[in-house]
Design an enzyme around this catalytic site. Sequence first.
Site, PDB file in Angstrom:
ATOM      1  N   HIS A 265     -42.516 -42.987  -8.786  1.00  0.00           N
ATOM      2  CA  HIS A 265     -43.649 -43.366  -7.929  1.00  0.00           C
ATOM      3  C   HIS A 265     -44.414 -42.154  -7.410  1.00  0.00           C
ATOM      4  O   HIS A 265     -45.546 -42.290  -6.949  1.00  0.00           O
ATOM      5  CB  HIS A 265     -43.182 -44.266  -6.777  1.00  0.00           C
ATOM      6  CG  HIS A 265     -42.431 -43.578  -5.682  1.00  0.00           C
ATOM      7  ND1 HIS A 265     -41.061 -43.586  -5.578  1.00  0.00           N
ATOM      8  CD2 HIS A 265     -42.866 -42.880  -4.608  1.00  0.00           C
ATOM      9  CE1 HIS A 265     -40.691 -42.939  -4.495  1.00  0.00           C
ATOM     10  NE2 HIS A 265     -41.773 -42.498  -3.895  1.00  0.00           N
ATOM     11  N   ASP A 297     -36.971 -45.601 -11.148  1.00  0.00           N
ATOM     12  CA  ASP A 297     -37.866 -44.778 -10.333  1.00  0.00           C
ATOM     13  C   ASP A 297     -37.586 -43.292 -10.531  1.00  0.00           C
ATOM     14  O   ASP A 297     -37.401 -42.542  -9.570  1.00  0.00           O
ATOM     15  CB  ASP A 297     -37.733 -45.154  -8.848  1.00  0.00           C
ATOM     16  CG  ASP A 297     -38.833 -44.533  -7.991  1.00  0.00           C
ATOM     17  OD1 ASP A 297     -39.832 -44.065  -8.566  1.00  0.00           O
ATOM     18  OD2 ASP A 297     -38.681 -44.509  -6.749  1.00  0.00           O
ATOM     19  N   SER A 362     -39.556 -38.171  -1.246  1.00  0.00           N
ATOM     20  CA  SER A 362     -39.343 -38.793  -2.551  1.00  0.00           C
ATOM     21  C   SER A 362     -39.317 -37.748  -3.654  1.00  0.00           C
ATOM     22  O   SER A 362     -40.241 -36.938  -3.777  1.00  0.00           O
ATOM     23  CB  SER A 362     -40.452 -39.805  -2.837  1.00  0.00           C
ATOM     24  OG  SER A 362     -40.403 -40.875  -1.930  1.00  0.00           O
TER      25      SER A 362
END
Length: 617
Positions: A265, A297, A362
């Site tokens: 992402h 992911d 992230s």
Amino acid sequence: MKRFARPMCAAIVMALLLLTVILPAGAASAYESYAQCLSELGVFKGTGNGFELERAPTRAEGLVMLIRLLGAEQQATALADAEIPFTDVPAWVHGYVAYAYQNGLANGIAADKFGTDNLIDARMYTTFLLRSLGYRDTEGDFTYAKAVEFATGIGLIPSDLNARLASETFVRGHVARMSYDALRFPCKGEQTLLVEKLERDGKLSVGMANKFIATVIDPNQAQTAVDVADNKRSIVLIRAANGDSSWQGSGIILDADGTIATNFHVMDQAEAMMVQFDDGTIYTGEVVVQDYSIEHDLAVIKINKTGLTPVKLGDSNQLKVGESVVAIGSPVGLFNTVSQGVVSSIRDGRIQTSAPISGGSSGGALFNMKGEVIGVTASTIVDGQNLNFAIPVNILKGLSGKRALSLTAFCRETFLNPPQNLRLVREVDGVYYVQFDPVPFADYYNVYYAPPEDMYWYEPYAMVWSEDYSFSVDWIKPGETYEFAVKAVRLGAQSDESNVLTIKRDLSLNSRIPCYSDAWWVPDFSKICGYKENFHYTAYNCVSYYYSVDRFEYIEAYYDLLFDSGYYYDDVMSNELTGDGDSFNVPMYFYNPSIGKGIVCDITSAYGEFQIFTMTQ
């Protein structure tokens, strides 16, 4: 004596000097346990300033270590007054130099200079260690120039330490670890460890030798979060952009040649990227997507940059709930922030951790206390407290790395399409069942709705796709019309909206609620509640129905039915009718704006009568 298994790493012994050469952050504490273990054995001694593991060692200190490893310290101290040709040897090391000189273990740097205070390097100290194990450069076992390579080849120096020796200033901490390993290494041509040989030759007591062998130090085990934090040089900040939109995440350096792992992402729909390194340098060149997994992911990219410091990957299958971990990333752009916590759970194939992370973390790294990456930080539950999640590193290891997509090709291949064919599949008694075609890899869907005349969609609600129908609507009033649209959501990002579905409910209530034949908009109290009409009449464009009711809850249920049918209670009109004491007793006025009709309900409590009135025009 019984032989014990040899661990993976090492450290040894020495004396000390004064010099301020600093190890990388946390490295001194990582070597402390080796120095302490050797100190208890009597082969590594500190100074008034402790072990001074951050200071570079001298030739004299290295020589003392060699002689102790040979078990010849007693013979060396006995030569304290022996004649030697060197004029730069202080009294404390005189006997050691004399012993080494007499036995051909070390020569001077000149005819009258031993170089006592000269600094020793990894190659020279490795030579001392090899000699203590019985290897002789004078007999062709190895060469001085290639001593480190030879020691690495036979397993005396592990590969991770060899990499550190190549990139760091040689210090006493390295001496401690290398000496520890040498004592646990077999002597040349034997199965006997060096520490066992010292015990066999009477240089160490059996108790001391056994204690040393039993005290196993894991060379990969970092002692504190400070040690693990040294890995921040292997974590990067990633800024991605698409048109006027931009966002940021983190990344993990996997090799020296520019391979970096992050979350999918972070990469999703990125048309351009910038990578910032711990030393402040910034890369804005070509980015190639080597592989990705939407399901997990994860993404692996390659940039055109070499000489990077990679992380060491651990084994996420060995994780235990409760063990300490350290997260490094760039939450909300705060570059390379370090946080600590524990593994809270292994949940749904992900690592749950209390190590704080936030948006921007992230793609960062979750380390165990060995300094190994065991997860890629990916998400957090905002409404909770320290409920954070990472993707196990073993899943990352499964990516092939062979896709080699440009960012343009990557965006084209991974574009999140909107849901197609939004449609009404059936309607039963005012409940509308809606379906659409599912979107590959969508996590869930957002449903938007609004009356056609509204310019904006109402706040969406989330739902998942199911086989029969995906969502239903049971709140549309008769005569009302609503529009619906759906967007797919993947990793927090939404697709464009689907086609718009319009649902209009018929004004007639007969499909679900029985109504009077002469007033089709008025629910039939007799059929709904089971009471027979006393009578009803029609006059002056007004229809009236009369009932004798002994259960007031039936009247309340009728009121609720009116609300469900699109009627609203009008207290202003009810008050006005109450003021007309000749016509009504306790009037309740209800109005349906969709059909433009009103109903008056009245209770004559003295006679237990319930009355319903409506205008026919």
